[in-house]
Design an enzyme around this catalytic site. Structure first.
Site, PDB file in Angstrom:
ATOM      1  CE  LYS A  51      -4.416  -1.347   0.343  1.00 37.20           C
ATOM      2  NZ  LYS A  51      -5.481  -0.804  -0.536  1.00 37.20           N
ATOM      3  CB  SER A  76      -9.492   0.567  10.387  1.00 35.51           C
ATOM      4  OG  SER A  76     -10.140  -0.466   9.687  1.00 35.51           O
ATOM      5  CD  GLU A 202     -13.081 -11.776  -4.779  1.00 32.63           C
ATOM      6  OE1 GLU A 202     -12.883 -10.595  -4.475  1.00 32.63           O
ATOM      7  OE2 GLU A 202     -14.043 -12.136  -5.472  1.00 32.63           O
ATOM      8  N   GLY A 206     -15.605 -13.411   0.635  1.00 26.49           N
ATOM      9  CA  GLY A 206     -15.576 -12.053   0.090  1.00 26.49           C
ATOM     10  C   GLY A 206     -15.397 -12.076  -1.417  1.00 26.49           C
ATOM     11  CG  ASP A 208     -15.836  -7.988  -3.520  1.00 24.09           C
ATOM     12  OD1 ASP A 208     -15.396  -8.740  -2.619  1.00 24.09           O
ATOM     13  OD2 ASP A 208     -15.172  -7.061  -4.006  1.00 24.09           O
ATOM     14  CB  SER A 302      -0.490  -8.146  -0.823  1.00 23.27           C
ATOM     15  OG  SER A 302      -1.372  -8.886  -0.023  1.00 23.27           O
TER      16      SER A 302
END
Lengths: 320, 320
Positions: A51, A76, A202, A206, A208, A302
């Site tokens: 990130k 968060s 994923e 989750g 999506d 990651s």
């Protein structure tokens, strides 16, 4: 649209600031998975996750004037720490908007990077309204978590470094949540090698992006229950998803148990710590979610931000 | 006597075989320790510890004839796995002599590298007699754990790589047990920089090198009780100790609690796994066992082989 030159520009901005993280291999992992895997260790990136690449590239791309009053992020998780660290490097204030019930350890870590944490009540307030008001009142610039070309370009530099080191990959696999990492890496990898096959991974709960991929358009789900707390975004982004749809072969799903088993392997055999989300792409390869036989596979590990108390639980679980 | 050219020769033998392990830094560690630390991550070495360097260098230095029938080592720890792996690379048999009550996980790991494990009963048999008999009967060549110049030269390549990457170190600190690593690194480092200060680190309970250092000659102690299972050798070596006496400034002692606290820091903040022994030098710096203020300090993180069940215990202990 995200262009390869955006990723090259991001690389120049990140040069000497982000870690060029090592690439690891494991003979035993290869034997068990039936393919040859190259792990890009973004868990060893600054602030513990990829990130940082996107957040720093975004802030570095702003004019002095735009960033002078400081930046704001909603998060968060790893994006909070990444934005806080990037802002500190620029010597500007960072405001991170978190729910009141965010884990104390994440609040402390974010403050540890010098950011101001502002809480909102997720039952009575909208975090967007809270953030918009703060941006207006204080003149802060927003650093989005994924749905932004500068963010995607920063994340794509992870694949660029990996492919500089291992040029002849057949496959690249990365976790996906908002799909900033996956989109950035897909643009990078397919530019360098148009025949490379790209997979997103994923958690089963989750799914999506998997659902969106089936339907061909963005699908939202309720916030999923999974130990992969970095992959709980309820939908891929409006800007990231078209890239994923165009460049990614398919989305693979892994269970929480498979994530834990893979984290354990990576810790015990490779001696590095991943968080559950960080091990997702490795878990898909290790548990053969599609046929990778004999291929040279690049994987993005990651992130590595996991509470040690939770980690102890994962280590004792299914421990034999 | 061990010469710098021995280390250069070892480096050539290890080139392309051993990992050139990464060097890490941690801003938070530096802030808390009051000095600037460079961590040579030998926990990421092949077979999980620096021991591979020495074992491989030893076997590679033998004539084809000497090693043709295979090699033998006494060890239930990292030297066992290192010797097994090095032998496998040469395509020769490895016999590892272990006590009958060695942990199953270590036996399995050693067999996993293709070695034959032979047990002796530590209450009724001498491991030396068992080993000597096997060497005679089968024509095996001994690979000693530390008291051998080829072993020391191999271990010294860790310091060589570190100082190539970070040339201007003021201090180098390494864990010591039989002192093969410490002696090899001391010869390397003082050759490159005669004014560098060298420190050895051992657990408080296993202070045999500290005692030997005070007395000026090798002192043996009963097998010490410490979580640092890699540092339980009861005395420094006859060949290693004179080098340590000549080149090392002093031996520092750390408690088991300090080892655990430091392992936890390294895992949580730096995302890499060390075993208790592997964190010893870092613990001495972190807990300021002597005045390192403002210095540039090189540290060998010597190994990362720890049972995950035990690790879970360390993580839950003194957890706040």
């Amino acid at each position: 649209m995200l262009k390869f030159t955006d990723i090259l520009e991001a690389r120049d901005r990140l040069n000497g600031v982000a870690h060029r993280t090592p690439v690891f291999t494991s003979r035993q992992f290869n034997e068990e998975a039936g393919c040859e895997v190259f792990f890009k260790a973004e868990n060893l990136q600054r602030a513990g996750a990829f990130k940082f690449r996107g957040a720093y590239n975004k802030i570095a791309s702003m004019t002095d004037d735009e960033r002078s009053k400081g930046v704001l992020a909603f998060s968060s998780g790893n994006h909070a720490q990444a934005t806080a660290l990037a802002a500190r490097i620029f010597g500007i204030p960072a405001v991170i908007v978190m729910p009141q019930d965010a884990p104390g350890i994440k609040v402390a870590a974010t403050r540890g990077y010098g950011a101001e944490v502002i809480f909102y009540d997720r039952y009575s307030e909208s975090r967007e309204e809270t953030g918009d008001r703060l941006c207006r009142e204080r003149g802060l610039a927003l650093v989005p978590p994924f749905d932004d070309y500068k963010i995607m370009a920063g994340q794509g530099t992870a694949a660029l470094e990996l492919m500089e080191e291992v040029p002849d990959l057949d496959i690249l696999a990365a976790p996906c949540s908002g799909c900033g990492l996956l989109a950035g890496c897909a643009v990078t990898a397919t530019h360098i090698n148009p025949s490379i096959r790209i997979f997103g991974v994923e958690p089963e709960a989750g799914n999506d992006t998997w659902l969106s991929f089936q339907k061909g358009e963005v699908v939202s789900i309720p916030v999923p229950k999974t130990i992969a707390d970095g992959l709980q975004t309820p939908a891929p982004g409006k800007l990231t998803f078209p890239i994923v749809k165009q460049l990614v072969e398919s989305i693979l799903l892994v269970s929480d148990d498979e994530l834990i088993e893979t984290m354990r392997f990576i810790l015990e055999r490779m001696k590095i710590l991943t968080e559950p989300s960080g091990a997702a792409a490795a878990a898909a390869v290790r548990h053969r979610k599609t046929d990778f036989s004999g291929a040279r596979v690049g994987i993005i590990l990651s992130g590595g931000n996991v509470d040690l108390g939770k980690l102890a639980g994962y280590l004792m679980q299914s421990g034999e």
